[in-house]
Design a protein around this motif. Structure first.
Motif, PDB file in Angstrom:
ATOM      1  N   THR A 119      -0.560  -5.063  -1.629  1.00 39.31           N
ATOM      2  CA  THR A 119      -1.542  -6.054  -1.607  1.00 39.31           C
ATOM      3  C   THR A 119      -1.610  -7.006  -2.807  1.00 39.31           C
ATOM      4  N   GLU A 254      -4.566  -4.697   6.670  1.00 38.98           N
ATOM      5  CA  GLU A 254      -4.001  -5.251   5.645  1.00 38.98           C
ATOM      6  C   GLU A 254      -4.562  -6.724   5.156  1.00 38.98           C
ATOM      7  N   ILE A 258      -6.055  -7.838   1.484  1.00 36.80           N
ATOM      8  CA  ILE A 258      -5.860  -8.940   0.796  1.00 36.80           C
ATOM      9  C   ILE A 258      -6.859  -9.893   0.502  1.00 36.80           C
TER      10      ILE A 258
END
Lengths: 444, 142
Positions: A119, A254, A258
């Motif tokens: 990340t 995900e 981020i």
């Protein structure tokens, strides 16, 4: 490296030669020959669609067993975050991790920790002005292989980082070797996997020479045993990952980890293909990052999970919500930096295209094969029934052009030819030679 | 070896038929992949074909996209029946577009079509006649 290793295998006895898998395969990699399914190795991306859709459960993924642990001095389990969703949110992650120790592992390292490092790396990467946009996630090995086979022109869009599990394995192995003073290769590092493609990635790593993962053990293989040993009383192992890393298990996790602008999260292989088509046509340039996961729902929908994906999703969401409300760091990652070693950025190999769709190495030969295909396709019924063993009429035309199938493999063509033959026989049957033909009394 | 005839692909397009948009270019792309053409080249051909296809759908009444694929090159020709282009020089400028608002709202008509085609092709030729139609000829070497 085993060039043609695939984790997806066929249990021949169980296969009835039905066409379910051929129809679901996103790269048209399966044919039925001799009454059994066959996988064209070069085309297979190990996405697990055939495992999911086989009514006879004849498709399985080759994974390792707990028994393999005895070959190593010290064994570390790397649980995928999707494993946590197999348990109700009342069972703390600490209890699940401790349960893995009870199964025979010496230590546990959460894949979610690897996800947190990736990340951070992606956050930094997206700040670079020179990268090709949209950047595409490289976390799902089935998608990376899909790109190699079907969208080689998008290879440069892939973020140049290892998948979280590979990062986790590298750190786990190095830390254990240092702390225990034993040789790194005497340590078994085992991924507790929801996914057959990850198994393949162990044997045939993407982007690196050799994987740090020793093997992969399917969640559905150990879940029953794990259920028996997970209790709230045993919480010796403490979880180190935050909900940011754990969230990677579910589609959208995900991108939310981020946390940049202009993100897109896509799951389910057919949707992934559709969106990659768009990227290939030069669209979606304003998008910074695309999370692409081959399984419906994300990793929680993996073919090797032991629960319904909606049940896992519910558990995961509840767990993440609970963690968020208890988290004093408000979702900040436990760490802010990472090293090149952890990320494995040194020594990464380029991801190469796989020319699996090419009809021939010689372009002139390929051209004449296309001509044959076109001609053949026009004579086929276009019903795409799959009875010939190829997924659709177009694929049969291709197989004929390649010399791997016959027109009469098509049941409709065979039936028409049989009918024509029957008519011809009847026609011949009434035509007796003149000396025998007593009824024939034409005057000459 | 005798000079081979190329693989010819032809697609008919209807103006405003957004449902069918992209079909021609993805079929052309698939054929090029089967021939084993380098992927950078395929990408340029697919994007040129797609932009041309979209132009017909957005601006014209109907048209035909033709791809003639030879060993060393692909020739794309797109012939449409439509209003034609009033000012080619202006149309070739990046960001200039005559697409109406409802098309722009769909995310098309950003005025990048023709410049994109010029960028992606080795040879580019455009002929247009007001009230009759437009003909694009493009060549990409493999």
């Amino acid at each position: 490296m085993e060039e043609h290793f695939h984790s997806v295998r066929l249990t021949t006895d169980r296969c009835q030669g039905c066409v379910s898998c051929t129809k679901r395969c996103p790269t048209e990699a399966i044919r039925i020959r001799g009454g059994k399914a066959q996988i064209i190795s070069l085309r297979c991306i190990d996405c697990g669609e055939c495992i999911r859709h086989c009514p006879c459960r004849a498709k399985a993924a080759l994974t390792d067993d707990l028994a393999d642990l005895k070959n190593f001095q010290y064994n570390i389990a790397l649980p995928a975050p999707s494993l946590y969703g197999h348990f109700s949110a009342d069972i703390p992650v600490d209890a699940i991790l401790s349960g893995l120790i009870n199964l025979g592992f010496d230590d546990v390292f959460e894949v979610a920790q690897g996800a947190e490092i990736v990340t951070l790396a992606i956050r930094d990467y997206l700040k670079r002005p020179d990268i090709i946009r949209p950047a595409i996630s490289s976390a799902c090995p089935a998608v990376v292989r899909l790109i190699q086979v079907k969208f080689p022109e998008l290879i440069d869009h892939l973020v140049p980082f290892d998948a979280p599990v590979e990062v986790a394995a590298r750190i786990a192995r190095a830390e254990a070797a240092k702390a225990l003073g034993i040789e790194a290769d005497k340590i078994g590092v085992w991924f507790i996997t929801p996914c057959p493609a990850k198994m393949t990635a162990v044997r045939r790593p993407l982007g690196s020479e050799k994987s740090n993962i020793t093997g992969a053990i399917a969640i559905n293989k150990i879940f029953n045993d794990l259920l028996k040993v997970v209790t709230a009383d045993n919480q010796l192992v403490k979880s180190k990952a935050s909900w940011v890393g754990v969230g990677w298990a579910v589609s959208g996790g995900e991108t939310s980890a981020i946390d940049a602008e202009n993100m897109l999260a896509v799951n389910d292989i057919q949707n992934v293909i559709d969106v990659l088509e768009q990227v290939a046509l030069g669209k979606l340039k304003e998008v910074d990052y695309i999370e692409v996961l081959a399984c419906a729902g994300g990793c929680i929908g993996g073919a090797l999970t032991a629960e319904n994906r909606h049940v896992i999703e519910f558990n995961m969401k509840k767990r993440i919500k609970k963690k968020k409300s208890l988290d004093p760091t408000a979702g900040r990652l436990p760490r802010e930096t990472y090293t090149d070693f952890e990320l494995g950025s040194a020594g990464r190999r380029a991801i190469e295209p796989i020319p699996a769709l090419r009809l021939d190495e010689d372009i002139a030969k390929a051209m004449s094969k296309i001509e044959i295909m076109d001609k053949t396709l026009k004579t086929l019924p276009g019903l795409d029934c799959g009875s010939c063993g190829s997924p659709n009429c177009k694929a049969l035309a291709e197989d004929i052009a390649q010399g791997l199938a016959n027109k009469t493999d098509c049941v409709f063509i065979l039936r028409k030819r049989t009918r024509d033959l029957a008519f011809a026989m009847v026609d011949l049957a009434v035509k007796l030679p003149p000396p025998l033909d007593k009824d024939h009394n034409d005057d000459y | 070896m005798p000079l081979r005839q190329g693989v010819i692909l032809e697609f008919e397009l209807e103006g405003s038929d957004f449902n069918g948009a992209g079909e021609a270019s993805s079929k052309i792309k698939r054929t090029l992949q089967q021939l084993g053409i380098r992927h950078e080249i395929i990408r340029r051909i697919a994007i040129s074909a797609y932009e041309a296809e979209m132009n017909v759908i957005i601006h014209a009444y109907r048209g035909v996209v033709k791809a003639a694929i030879y060993q060393d090159r692909t020739e794309l020709t797109v012939q449409d029946e439509g209003p034609g282009i009033a000012d080619i020089e202006l149309a070739m400028k990046e960001g200039y577009s005559t697409a109406p608002a409802h098309i722009r709202e769909l995310g098309f008509g950003a005025g990048m079509g023709l410049p994109n085609m010029v960028r992606c092709t080795d040879k580019f030729d455009i002929k247009t006649e007001a009230g009759v139609g437009t003909r694009l000829s493009m060549t990409i070497y493999h």
